[in-house]
Design a protein around this motif. Structure first.
Motif, PDB file in Angstrom:
ATOM      1  N   PRO A   9      35.221  50.053  63.172  1.00  0.00           N
ATOM      2  CA  PRO A   9      35.432  50.462  61.777  1.00  0.00           C
ATOM      3  C   PRO A   9      36.808  50.080  61.266  1.00  0.00           C
ATOM      4  CG  PRO A   9      34.402  52.225  63.026  1.00  0.00           C
ATOM      5  CD  PRO A   9      34.822  51.187  64.020  1.00  0.00           C
ATOM      6  N   THR A  49      39.406  51.189  59.498  1.00  0.00           N
ATOM      7  CA  THR A  49      39.968  52.444  59.004  1.00  0.00           C
ATOM      8  C   THR A  49      41.325  52.678  59.647  1.00  0.00           C
ATOM      9  OG1 THR A  49      38.847  53.679  60.772  1.00  0.00           O
ATOM     10  CG2 THR A  49      37.700  53.514  58.664  1.00  0.00           C
ATOM     11  N   ARG A 104      32.845  56.159  59.075  1.00  0.00           N
ATOM     12  CA  ARG A 104      32.363  54.780  59.146  1.00  0.00           C
ATOM     13  C   ARG A 104      31.516  54.551  60.399  1.00  0.00           C
ATOM     14  NH1 ARG A 104      31.495  51.564  55.338  1.00  0.00           N
ATOM     15  NH2 ARG A 104      32.028  49.700  56.532  1.00  0.00           N
TER      16      ARG A 104
END
Length: 316
Positions: free
Chosen positions: A108, A110, A119
């Motif tokens: 993900p 992030t 996510r």
């Protein structure tokens, strides 16, 4: 999700017109803040799971049509991978086939543990839905998740099955590779080819909007832990090595410096998350040995990676 979109947007401070623009890009910080805001605003601790359950498989207009028309699961997966540059500046999914097993690795894009969880949940539910759509739910073998087990796992079991293992090194989704080439009864090969061509056009346009250095960064990062050679980078950018070297020189940058910058950035991101060991970070950043990673990290920061690594956080 049962929450008015206007109320959520007002709470998040984002303009509705910008969110509704399919071609608008958000910074990583903005997108993370949006995910965390959604989780807190809805009061749903399993927001990512339910987002994946109730939304289209891909948040892009070509996605559902591409998947629905794909002749096989393999074609559907190829379509998803083709679309990744349209959705983010680096891939969140890697796909690998080894003999009788096929595996997605979810990475993900992030910066916070909460956003990573949202996510991750979304991606895993979408993968599960994809296999179910192609009638291959029984092919799922194991789902590993790189964060600690929440107190309540009932929704994970309901949506992902009983194959889930928490607190793992990487987040992966593994299934039988035999499922890849089973024909879908409702496929439309001709439509699928048309949509693939349109996606490739959109992909090229999206990449074209990036600066030359940004395109190179995206390509180099997408190939890690393998290091993309300058020869292959030039080929992917449809240019010569000489032209590539000249363009980089115009920005006072060499190809080796660019690769080094990508490795440094990724290493910092992974260490800040604190979910992987230094050895794992070294491998994912493209280093063949931990000692080589230590030398590079000391050159970058004057410190050791162990000092920079955040404590592993429990999410949930």
């Amino acid at each position: 999700m049962g929450t008015p979109g206007t109320a959520f947007l007002a709470n998040s401070g984002l303009e509705a017109a910008r969110v509704g623009d399919a071609r608008a890009w958000f910074s990583l910080d903005e997108f993370d803040a949006l995910l965390v805001s959604a989780l807190r605003f809805t009061g749903d601790p399993m927001f990512g799971l339910h987002w994946g359950e109730r939304s289209p498989m891909m948040q892009f207009d070509l996605g559902p049509a591409l998947i629905a028309s794909a002749p096989t699961l393999r074609n559907g997966i190829e379509s998803i991978l083709q679309m990744q540059p349209l959705l983010a500046t680096r891939e969140e999914l890697r796909f690998d086939v080894q003999r009788d097993r096929a595996t997605f690795e979810c990475r993900p894009l992030t910066t916070s543990p909460l956003a990573t969880r949202v996510r991750t949940e979304l991606l895993l539910v979408c993968m599960t839905r994809l296999l179910r759509y192609f009638g291959q739910a029984d092919a799922i073998r194991r789902i590993d998740i790189a964060y600690a087990q929440p107190d309540d796992v009932s929704e994970y079991t309901r949506l992902l099955g009983r194959h889930v293992h928490f607190d793992q090194v990487r987040t992966t989704f593994t299934f039988d590779s035999a499922a890849l080439d089973t024909k879908h009864p409702n496929h439309n090969a001709e439509l699928h080819q048309v949509l693939r061509a349109r996606t490739e056009q959109e992909r090229n346009q999206a990449l074209g909007k990036l600066s030359y250095t940004e395109q190179l960064n995206t390509l180099v990062r997408a190939t890690l832990p393998s290091l993309l050679s300058m020869t292959d980078a030039a080929r992917l950018l449809q240019t010569s090595e000489r032209s590539l070297r000249r363009r980089l020189a115009g920005e006072n940058l060499s190809y080796s410096q660019l690769v080094d910058d990508v490795q440094r950035t990724l290493a910092h991101e992974l260490l800040e998350l604190g979910t992987q060991t230094v050895k794992e970070v070294a491998y994912k950043s493209g280093f063949s040995s931990v000692s080589g990673f230590h030398r590079a990290f000391r050159r970058w920061t004057g410190s050791s990676p162990a000092r920079e690594r955040a404590p592993r956080a429990r999410v949930g």
